[in-house]
Design an enzyme around this catalytic site. Structure first.
Site, PDB file in Angstrom:
ATOM      1  N   TYR A   1       0.863  -1.191   0.000  1.00 44.04           N
ATOM      2  CA  TYR A   1       0.000   0.000   0.000  1.00 44.04           C
ATOM      3  C   TYR A   1       0.891   1.230   0.000  1.00 44.04           C
ATOM      4  O   TYR A   1       1.839   1.317   0.786  1.00 44.04           O
ATOM      5  CB  TYR A   1      -0.883   0.012   1.259  1.00 44.04           C
TER       6      TYR A   1
ATOM      7  N   GLU B   1      -3.607   7.443  -3.968  1.00 44.03           N
ATOM      8  CA  GLU B   1      -3.472   6.202  -3.211  1.00 44.03           C
ATOM      9  C   GLU B   1      -3.382   5.009  -4.154  1.00 44.03           C
ATOM     10  O   GLU B   1      -4.152   4.917  -5.106  1.00 44.03           O
ATOM     11  CB  GLU B   1      -4.682   6.033  -2.285  1.00 44.03           C
TER      12      GLU B   1
END
Ligand code: GDP
Ligand code: MN
Length: 378
Positions: free
Chosen positions: A101, A190
């Protein structure tokens, strides 16, 4: 402004971040044609402005164009947490060895961009932050100093990425992501998951991209990406009328002057057991036209069954707002009970005007709490 995954990936690609090749489809036939063109296994991905598509069944692997068509037919029209799927992204499927991530967003408290990197990607980042905060590498970037080479190195070492090839690729992606964040005036970039393939290639498998509305004037290409159909119809109407309005789930229509006052009103409605139907800020003015337009937006919501005006007169005088409300009610018919709370400059005069001239379904209250209780009971 939130972008769809495929739009965010287009910006990623422009910034030099590796993404998979894909095609947009709006029908099952287009999905099939896209799968044929791409060849091999593809992934059919619902495009909605909300996360958790995978869990909701909005992401399916397809081995053949026929399968892609079947999945597309099933996913199109699906409701994913209140968002209806109208677009699909058909992408060449990736083999996944690891899911990381990576994001950069604004930390308003620190007034700095904040990078987050973890090798525990794929799942909700909130979950990682809660259950294993030590696995989440967080680093602020001084906006004046800009991104420095050590930022990327600190992030990979702190996150525990130890393969030299991955380290090199991830630090390069950190730099490019920051480039995209700055160049496109983003509020959030993101990548979840940032995958490592079995061959050791690192790439962005998903994208969540939010661009600052106030910077869209210098990104006309991004401004054109806005999907006018995706917004709630009332929010669209509000934007056209220049009314600050956010749709909520409850039954009590709210109007106030000033964002802070409206936020407080939502809390007080909740406190007395009601549920607000919307956030609506009349702004500084309380002129009749503004009130008419706000009421038109609020009453177009069938869920609304009572309306609360919460007005605090500062520079705007309560008697002016009262006249605005009366003029507005003279121009349109509203059957719902309406409660008006006026306080501040010329409040008494305003209340007197309303009490004398108002229709039977309008109630005047002096305090925010009594007004909230009244509107909830009505
Ligand atoms: P989200 O659920 O809305 O965050 O959608 P994502 O794009 O992140 O996809 C969710 C999950 O679907 C990923 O974490 C992967 O596990 C899986 N997935 C997505 N694309 C692919 C792919 O190309 N290949 C494989 N094997 N899995 C994928
Ligand atoms: Mn994701």
């Amino acid at each position: 402004m939130d972008l769809y995954e495929y739009q965010g990936k287009e910006l990623f690609a422009r910034a030099g971040i590796p993404v998979s090749e894909g095609r947009l489809a709006t029908t099952a036939e287009e999905a099939r044609a896209a799968a044929e063109e791409l060849g091999g296994q593809v992934v059919v991905k619902a495009q909605v402005l909300v996360g958790g598509r995978g869990k909701a069944g909005g992401i399916q692997l397809a081995d053949t164009p026929e399968q892609a068509e079947e999945h597309a037919a099933a996913i199109l029209g699906m409701d994913i947490r209140g968002h209806v799927v109208r677009r699909l992204w058909i992408e060449r499927a990736s083999d996944i060895a690891k899911e990381y991530y990576l994001s950069v967003t604004f930390d308003r408290g620190e007034k700095k961009p904040l990078f987050m990197l973890t090798t525990e990607g794929g799942v909700d980042i909130e979950e990682v932050a809660e259950k294993s905060p030590e696995a989440l590498a967080r680093l602020h970037v001084d906006p004046l100093e800009g991104l420095q080479p050590w930022h990327g190195r600190w992030l990979i070492f702190t996150a525990g990425i130890d393969s030299p090839s991955e380290q090199k690729q991830v630090t390069a992606i950190v730099e490019k992501l920051f480039g995209a964040f700055v160049d496109f005036d983003a509020m959030l970039c993101e990548i979840n998951p940032l995958i490592v393939t079995p061959d050791g290639e690192v790439k962005a498998l998903d994208s969540k991209f939010t661009v600052d509305d106030n910077a869209l004037y210098r990104h006309s290409d991004i401004a054109d990406m806005r999907d006018l159909e995706a917004a709630d119809p009332r929010e669209r109407l509000a934007r056209e009328k220049g009314v600050t309005y956010v749709k909520l789930d409850g039954e009590i229509g709210i109007l106030g002057n000033g964002a802070g006052l409206v936020m407080a009103t939502l809390d007080v409605i909740d406190q007395v057991g009601g549920r607000p139907a919307n956030f609506c800020d009349l702004g500084g003015g309380g002129d009749a036209q503004g009130v008419v337009e706000a009421l038109e937006v609020i009453t177009s919501d069938e869920q609304v069954n009572a309306i609360l005006f919460n007005i605090f007169g500062g520079i705007t005088r309560c008697d002016e707002v009262a006249r605005g409300i009366l003029t507005a009610l003279g121009q349109m018919e509203i059957r719902h009970p309406i409660v008006v709370r006026l306080d501040g400059t010329n409040a008494e005069e305003g209340r007197r005007l309303l009490t004398e001239a108002a229709p039977a379904n309008l109630y005047v209250e002096e305090t925010m709490l009594s007004a909230a209780e009244k509107v909830v009971s009505l």
